[in-house]
Write a protein that holds these residues in place. Sequence first.
Motif: not given
Length: 222
Positions: A10, A16, A45, A48, A50, A96, A125, A127, A183
């Motif tokens: 990521w 994606i 991207s 993403y 976390r 996801c 997104c 993840i 992804l």
Amino acid sequence: MASKPLSRFWEWGRNIICVGRNYAKHAQEMGSALPREPLFFLKPSSAYVREGSAILRPYYCSNLHHEVELGVVIGKRAQAVSQEAAMEHVAGYALCLDMTARDTQEECKKKGLPWTLAKGFSSSCPISDFVPKEKIPDPHKLKIWLKVNGKLRQEGETSSMIFSIPYLISYISEIVTLEEGDLILTGSPEGVGSVEANDEIEAGISDILSMRFKVAQQIRRS
């Protein structure tokens, strides 16, 4: 690229690719016909996010929806690959969320506009950690689930996908060349719904992994 660890794809992956309406019951709950071929769209991207960071509901959104999905991480370049060879290009998997500004999406549909505002905003997104493919011998025999504030909202079997993972990789790679670290989100089972600021989302793949995210409201700066 090849020297970078796929365990942190990521941080450097480029594409994606999200597949829509790949579970019949989800298509039905959205009032959509079953697709005859895969429907897909892209997220940047920067979508993403976390664990430890919040999912931000965009300032222009009043109806943010969760969609839990199995993600397929590409391990080597795939261009017009066959279904038979498709799984050779898979490095592993991730859990996801395809966060969707549903009210914005509906407006885009009415006006014939792209879905970028609805699907591509920052933090759209969430993840999980990367799971090497050796730990998931058959990705079509998994249960994915999602809870909001401890209440189960979504639960589905990946065996219910309309289009299998090899089919998706083959189909997409004829149109978009897939690169290492890309992804593919493979679609969401039924049960999608709204979340509000301060809600907690928990989601998982069978008993393999789980993840948690808080929802926060984005504040417009201008």
